[in-house]
Design an enzyme around this catalytic site. Structure first.
Site, PDB file in Angstrom:
ATOM      1  N   ASP A  42     -12.813   2.974  -1.440  1.00  0.00           N
ATOM      2  CA  ASP A  42     -12.013   3.277  -0.258  1.00  0.00           C
ATOM      3  C   ASP A  42     -12.835   4.146   0.674  1.00  0.00           C
ATOM      4  O   ASP A  42     -14.058   4.117   0.625  1.00  0.00           O
ATOM      5  CB  ASP A  42     -10.693   3.910  -0.694  1.00  0.00           C
ATOM      6  CG  ASP A  42      -9.594   3.664   0.310  1.00  0.00           C
ATOM      7  OD1 ASP A  42      -9.858   3.038   1.338  1.00  0.00           O
ATOM      8  OD2 ASP A  42      -8.460   4.097   0.051  1.00  0.00           O
ATOM      9  N   HIS A  43     -12.164   4.900   1.497  1.00  0.00           N
ATOM     10  CA  HIS A  43     -12.871   5.685   2.516  1.00  0.00           C
ATOM     11  C   HIS A  43     -14.132   6.353   1.961  1.00  0.00           C
ATOM     12  O   HIS A  43     -14.117   6.895   0.860  1.00  0.00           O
ATOM     13  CB  HIS A  43     -11.967   6.794   3.036  1.00  0.00           C
ATOM     14  CG  HIS A  43     -10.683   6.285   3.595  1.00  0.00           C
ATOM     15  ND1 HIS A  43      -9.610   7.086   3.833  1.00  0.00           N
ATOM     16  CD2 HIS A  43     -10.306   5.044   3.960  1.00  0.00           C
ATOM     17  CE1 HIS A  43      -8.627   6.367   4.320  1.00  0.00           C
ATOM     18  NE2 HIS A  43      -9.014   5.116   4.406  1.00  0.00           N
ATOM     19  N   CYS A  95      -3.482   2.755  -4.648  1.00  0.00           N
ATOM     20  CA  CYS A  95      -4.488   3.521  -3.900  1.00  0.00           C
ATOM     21  C   CYS A  95      -4.565   4.931  -4.470  1.00  0.00           C
ATOM     22  O   CYS A  95      -3.625   5.715  -4.336  1.00  0.00           O
ATOM     23  CB  CYS A  95      -4.126   3.538  -2.417  1.00  0.00           C
ATOM     24  SG  CYS A  95      -5.249   4.555  -1.441  1.00  0.00           S
ATOM     25  N   TYR A 129     -15.007   4.273   7.165  1.00  0.00           N
ATOM     26  CA  TYR A 129     -15.452   2.912   6.859  1.00  0.00           C
ATOM     27  C   TYR A 129     -16.908   2.637   7.231  1.00  0.00           C
ATOM     28  O   TYR A 129     -17.243   1.567   7.732  1.00  0.00           O
ATOM     29  CB  TYR A 129     -14.511   1.897   7.523  1.00  0.00           C
ATOM     30  CG  TYR A 129     -13.173   1.839   6.827  1.00  0.00           C
ATOM     31  CD1 TYR A 129     -13.025   1.132   5.646  1.00  0.00           C
ATOM     32  CD2 TYR A 129     -12.074   2.526   7.326  1.00  0.00           C
ATOM     33  CE1 TYR A 129     -11.815   1.094   4.981  1.00  0.00           C
ATOM     34  CE2 TYR A 129     -10.847   2.494   6.666  1.00  0.00           C
ATOM     35  CZ  TYR A 129     -10.728   1.773   5.492  1.00  0.00           C
ATOM     36  OH  TYR A 129      -9.529   1.740   4.832  1.00  0.00           O
ATOM     37  N   HIS A 148      -7.421   0.420  -4.635  1.00  0.00           N
ATOM     38  CA  HIS A 148      -8.269   1.183  -3.709  1.00  0.00           C
ATOM     39  C   HIS A 148      -8.727   2.409  -4.473  1.00  0.00           C
ATOM     40  O   HIS A 148      -7.892   3.202  -4.917  1.00  0.00           O
ATOM     41  CB  HIS A 148      -7.461   1.663  -2.501  1.00  0.00           C
ATOM     42  CG  HIS A 148      -7.156   0.585  -1.505  1.00  0.00           C
ATOM     43  ND1 HIS A 148      -6.502   0.837  -0.312  1.00  0.00           N
ATOM     44  CD2 HIS A 148      -7.431  -0.742  -1.512  1.00  0.00           C
ATOM     45  CE1 HIS A 148      -6.393  -0.293   0.358  1.00  0.00           C
ATOM     46  NE2 HIS A 148      -6.934  -1.262  -0.333  1.00  0.00           N
ATOM     47  N   HIS A 156       0.863  -1.193   0.000  1.00  0.00           N
ATOM     48  CA  HIS A 156       0.000   0.000   0.000  1.00  0.00           C
ATOM     49  C   HIS A 156       0.895   1.237   0.000  1.00  0.00           C
ATOM     50  O   HIS A 156       1.853   1.312   0.751  1.00  0.00           O
ATOM     51  CB  HIS A 156      -0.888  -0.018   1.247  1.00  0.00           C
ATOM     52  CG  HIS A 156      -1.970   1.014   1.225  1.00  0.00           C
ATOM     53  ND1 HIS A 156      -1.738   2.358   1.458  1.00  0.00           N
ATOM     54  CD2 HIS A 156      -3.301   0.909   0.978  1.00  0.00           C
ATOM     55  CE1 HIS A 156      -2.875   3.018   1.363  1.00  0.00           C
ATOM     56  NE2 HIS A 156      -3.843   2.171   1.067  1.00  0.00           N
TER      57      HIS A 156
HETATM   58  C1  DNO Z   1      -6.527   3.174   5.677  1.00  0.00           C
HETATM   59  C2  DNO Z   1      -5.967   2.072   4.881  1.00  0.00           C
HETATM   60  C3  DNO Z   1      -4.600   1.683   5.373  1.00  0.00           C
HETATM   61  C4  DNO Z   1      -4.153   0.400   4.704  1.00  0.00           C
HETATM   62  C5  DNO Z   1      -2.783  -0.034   5.130  1.00  0.00           C
HETATM   63  C6  DNO Z   1      -2.362  -1.264   4.386  1.00  0.00           C
HETATM   64  O1  DNO Z   1      -7.688   3.355   5.720  1.00  0.00           O
HETATM   65  O2  DNO Z   1      -5.961   2.367   3.541  1.00  0.00           O
HETATM   66  O3  DNO Z   1      -4.624   1.530   6.761  1.00  0.00           O
HETATM   67  O4  DNO Z   1      -5.038  -0.607   5.056  1.00  0.00           O
HETATM   68  O5  DNO Z   1      -1.857   0.963   4.915  1.00  0.00           O
HETATM   69  O6  DNO Z   1      -1.335  -1.897   5.079  1.00  0.00           O
END
Ligand code: DNO
Length: 360
Positions: free
Chosen positions: A319-320, A245, A333, A274, A207
């Site tokens: 993602d978020h 991401c 989340y 992501h 990531h």
């Molecule tokens: C946050 C996530 C990160 C991700 C880590 C992967 O919301 O995108 O915490 O899970 O960096 O190791």
């Protein structure tokens, strides 16, 4: 493309597997074991229990986020070898359970970082926010305390208390670790685990650093195209891959996300996407937004088109999301805005496919 959704487990999520199952097009859960201390082997029985619960709900468990890397590995301490051996065993165990991709990160001390987890937006919702002018002057210990206080009672991924309890001590240890040293330590880690990945047929997907620049004097290396190239070349194997991401890399406007997807996707190195949108309000200042292009600074059509053009067969997750409709959930989340995100991304995917001759 396989659409997935992150889930924090029965004990630790406000969202149920039954709810996830009802989001159109979601076929799998991105899960993890949250009660195994960083550095320990993930036991087979716990992995199987998680897999069984996910499968019972009609979903798949093929992606893990994250198997966290012990700080001693990132620091390159001599104690790292036992943690690497444990990591290898976790990979083997996960492979036996049918896991295909492990998302991990190599960020010193902190994982992702924001200064406000509930930044109010004009529509009455709220979202995660980062303002470098605030972060650059903040005492990291205070930031950890504030983050814990504003997390709606949930432990945030990457901010587990046990990881952050020895903060000052860990900062001290990083005094001798610059970017090159961190790259060397990542290389050592990858060189020693990739054979386990090949044996287990599990792909590693690092990531990016979020945000993608150094913080509090700590080095950060998974930040831009040049460093991503260096990273994939550390061990030249498809098992050494990326989680692309959009929100993390995209926080630096010099990173062109569709270009990165095309470049690393064609190399077969993107295993997990992501997909997140954010809105800039200054240099190194942004708040997260809904997934819709109009709401943020990214062109989500171009991002999904890049995945489509490379014939992406890996996993994607929204993602978020914002916190909407008075939901109480772990910041970033919640169910509602991420479910809207899935539907939007799936809509783009279907439209791109139908408008592309020969596409699906
Ligand atoms: C946050 C996530 C990160 C991700 C880590 C992967 O919301 O995108 O915490 O899970 O960096 O190791």
């Amino acid at each position: 493309m396989n659409m997935t959704f992150r889930w924090f487990g029965e004990k630790d999520d406000s969202i149920s597997l039954e709810q996830i199952r009802q989001i159109p097009g979601v076929t799998g859960v991105v899960g993890a074991l949250y009660d195994v201390p960083v550095g320990d082997v993930w036991p087979m029985d716990k992995i199987i229990a998680l897999k069984d619960s996910v499968e019972k709900a009609g979903l798949k468990l093929e992606v893990i986020e994250s198997v966290n890397v012990h700080e001693d590995i990132k620091l390159g301490l001599s104690s790292r070898d036992k943690y690497i051996e444990n990591y290898r065993q976790s990979i083997i165990n996960l492979g036996k359970a049918g896991v295909k991709v492990i998302c991990y990160n190599f960020m010193p001390v902190f994982d992702w970082l924001r200064n406000n987890l509930a930044y109010p937006l004009l529509d009455g919702s709220n979202a995660l926010c980062y303002d470098h002018d605030i972060v650059k002057d903040i005492d990291p210990v205070k930031l950890v305390e504030d983050t814990a206080k504003s997390s709606n009672g949930f432990t945030l991924p990457g901010w587990e208390p046990e990881r952050l309890s020895e903060l000052k001590d860990t900062f001290e240890k990083y005094k001798n670790v610059n970017e090159d040293k961190l790259f060397d330590n990542l290389e050592y880690f990858l060189e020693n685990i990739i054979s386990a990945c090949e044996e287990a047929d599990v792909k590693m997907a690092i990531h990016p650093d979020d945000p993608p620049w150094p913080l509090f004097g700590l080095p950060r290396i998974v930040t831009d195209r040049k460093n991503l190239e260096r990273l994939v070349n550390l061990v030249d194997s498809p098992y050494n891959g990326l989680t692309l991401c959009s929100g993390s890399l995209g926080a630096n406007p010099d990173n062109n996300i569709p270009d990165l997807i095309r470049n690393f996707g064609k190399m077969g190195r993107i295993h997990f996407g992501h997909v997140r949108n954010l809105k800039f309000f200054g240099e190194r200042k942004f708040h997260e937004s809904s997934h819709l292009s109009l709401d943020g600074s990214f062109d989500m059509f171009e991002i999904m088109k890049a995945y489509h053009d490379i014939g992406f067969k890996g996993y994607i997750r929204p993602d978020h999301g914002r916190m909407i409709w008075a939901e109480k959930a772990r910041p970033g989340y919640g169910l509602y805005d991420r479910a809207l995100g899935v539907t939007y991304l799936n809509g783009l995917w279907e439209a791109i496919g139908k408008m592309t001759s020969g596409g699906e």
